[in-house]
Write a protein that holds these residues in place. Structure first.
Motif, PDB file in Angstrom:
ATOM      1  N   GLU A  57     -17.672 -14.510 -69.276  1.00 18.03           N
ATOM      2  CA  GLU A  57     -18.066 -13.338 -70.456  1.00 18.03           C
ATOM      3  C   GLU A  57     -19.062 -13.424 -71.232  1.00 18.03           C
ATOM      4  O   GLU A  57     -19.933 -15.234 -71.530  1.00 18.03           O
ATOM      5  CB  GLU A  57     -16.329 -14.227 -71.110  1.00 18.03           C
ATOM      6  CG  GLU A  57     -15.365 -13.771 -70.706  1.00 18.03           C
ATOM      7  CD  GLU A  57     -14.323 -12.995 -70.270  1.00 18.03           C
ATOM      8  OE1 GLU A  57     -14.635 -11.880 -70.738  1.00 18.03           O
ATOM      9  OE2 GLU A  57     -13.568 -12.526 -68.771  1.00 18.03           O
ATOM     10  N   THR A  58     -19.191 -11.510 -72.538  1.00 13.96           N
ATOM     11  CA  THR A  58     -19.833 -12.493 -73.465  1.00 13.96           C
ATOM     12  C   THR A  58     -19.033 -11.680 -74.847  1.00 13.96           C
ATOM     13  O   THR A  58     -18.294 -10.967 -74.859  1.00 13.96           O
ATOM     14  CB  THR A  58     -21.100 -11.162 -73.003  1.00 13.96           C
ATOM     15  OG1 THR A  58     -21.589 -12.025 -72.310  1.00 13.96           O
ATOM     16  CG2 THR A  58     -21.751 -11.303 -74.262  1.00 13.96           C
ATOM     17  N   ILE A  59     -18.645 -12.977 -75.699  1.00 14.46           N
ATOM     18  CA  ILE A  59     -18.540 -12.626 -76.724  1.00 14.46           C
ATOM     19  C   ILE A  59     -18.814 -12.671 -78.214  1.00 14.46           C
ATOM     20  O   ILE A  59     -19.661 -14.072 -78.464  1.00 14.46           O
ATOM     21  CB  ILE A  59     -16.770 -13.923 -77.425  1.00 14.46           C
ATOM     22  CG1 ILE A  59     -16.453 -14.270 -75.956  1.00 14.46           C
ATOM     23  CG2 ILE A  59     -16.492 -13.768 -78.150  1.00 14.46           C
ATOM     24  CD1 ILE A  59     -15.910 -15.256 -74.774  1.00 14.46           C
ATOM     25  N   TYR A  60     -18.928 -11.970 -78.801  1.00 17.81           N
ATOM     26  CA  TYR A  60     -19.602 -11.728 -80.036  1.00 17.81           C
ATOM     27  C   TYR A  60     -18.041 -12.323 -81.153  1.00 17.81           C
ATOM     28  O   TYR A  60     -16.965 -11.411 -81.013  1.00 17.81           O
ATOM     29  CB  TYR A  60     -19.822 -10.200 -79.864  1.00 17.81           C
ATOM     30  CG  TYR A  60     -21.446 -10.102 -79.598  1.00 17.81           C
ATOM     31  CD1 TYR A  60     -21.421 -10.300 -78.207  1.00 17.81           C
ATOM     32  CD2 TYR A  60     -22.029  -8.619 -79.763  1.00 17.81           C
ATOM     33  CE1 TYR A  60     -21.729  -9.925 -77.821  1.00 17.81           C
ATOM     34  CE2 TYR A  60     -22.671  -7.784 -78.751  1.00 17.81           C
ATOM     35  CZ  TYR A  60     -22.602  -8.594 -77.814  1.00 17.81           C
ATOM     36  OH  TYR A  60     -24.517  -7.940 -77.446  1.00 17.81           O
ATOM     37  N   CYS A  61     -18.610 -12.949 -82.363  1.00 17.13           N
ATOM     38  CA  CYS A  61     -18.419 -13.316 -83.428  1.00 17.13           C
ATOM     39  C   CYS A  61     -18.649 -12.555 -84.347  1.00 17.13           C
ATOM     40  O   CYS A  61     -19.136 -12.953 -84.945  1.00 17.13           O
ATOM     41  CB  CYS A  61     -18.172 -14.761 -83.621  1.00 17.13           C
ATOM     42  SG  CYS A  61     -17.184 -15.752 -81.395  1.00 17.13           S
TER      43      CYS A  61
END
Length: 230
Positions: A31-35
């Motif tokens: 997973e790659t999560i941008y906040c």
């Protein structure tokens, strides 16, 4: 790219990379999560397209519709509060899970809880009202990450359970003093704390992460992770 920190979880490494102000990237188990992705698209060129985008609230230093549209991948999903959903174009809204304070959801193997974020000091309540924006508590196979977003110490922090890594904002008049961040740390007892969101405007000197480190008791079980967010 700024410094990339890696923490071990029961399902592999969790990488956290500060980007700017309130924007960071988490990578874990495919997973790659941008906040709160904002600013130049070039900030994200070292990362895969996000599988998930987390949006906390509607202020311009957290929500940038142009950047959001630029970073979206073919399969990217969004999680956001209602006030953000109300501003999303229909194509992005169709790929969004709306969350209110206290609600739980799951994205693949990640449990996500929306946590109230708001100002409690009377003359600051106009900046962030209770029930409008979300902080988030993530569970990565037992390793928990708390994105507090724009808040002051709140009663909701008392019931979050074990927290391994926390992100706390530190600037006035919009969020907290370093002393208030210490109060949040006392409430939540995280193993690691990232002070972020500590300048606004971005080019004006203000508080620094070292100001928080200087306030911490010598026997504290919390490590302050000082990174240059600007």
């Amino acid at each position: 790219m700024t410094q990339r920190d890696t923490y071990q979880t029961a399902a592999g490494p969790l990488a956290i990379t500060p980007i700017h102000h309130a924007t960071f990237v988490m990578e874990w188990n495919g997973e790659t999560i941008y906040c709160d992705p904002v600013g130049d698209r070039a900030r994200f060129t070292d990362f895969a397209a996000p599988t998930l985008v987390i949006l906390t609230h509607h202020h311009g230093d957290h929500l940038d519709l142009e950047t959001l549209g630029a970073v979206m991948g073919e399969d990217t999903h969004i999680i956001a509060p209602k006030i953000v959903c109300d501003q999303l174009p229909q194509d992005l809204l169709a790929r969004t899970t709306q969350m209110a304070n206290g609600e739980l959801t799951r994205w693949h193997d990640i449990s996500i809880r929306a946590v109230a974020m708001y100002n409690t000091t009377p003359d600051r309540q106009k900046y962030h009202e209770k029930g409008v924006g979300n902080g988030y508590l993530f569970d990565f196979a037992g390793t928990t990450v708390y994105l507090a977003s724009d808040t002051e110490p709140t009663p909701e922090m008392d019931d979050l359970g074990k927290i391994d890594i926390a992100f706390f904002p530190m600037n006035l008049p919009y969020t907290m003093t370093p002393d208030q961040v210490v109060a949040c740390i006392t409430k939540t007892a995280p193993r690691y704390v990232y002070p972020f969101h500590y300048r606004f405007p971005f080019d004006e000197p203000a508080r620094e992460p070292s100001d928080l480190t200087a306030l911490m008791p010598k026997d504290s079980g919390t490590e302050i992770v000082e990174r240059d967010w600007y």
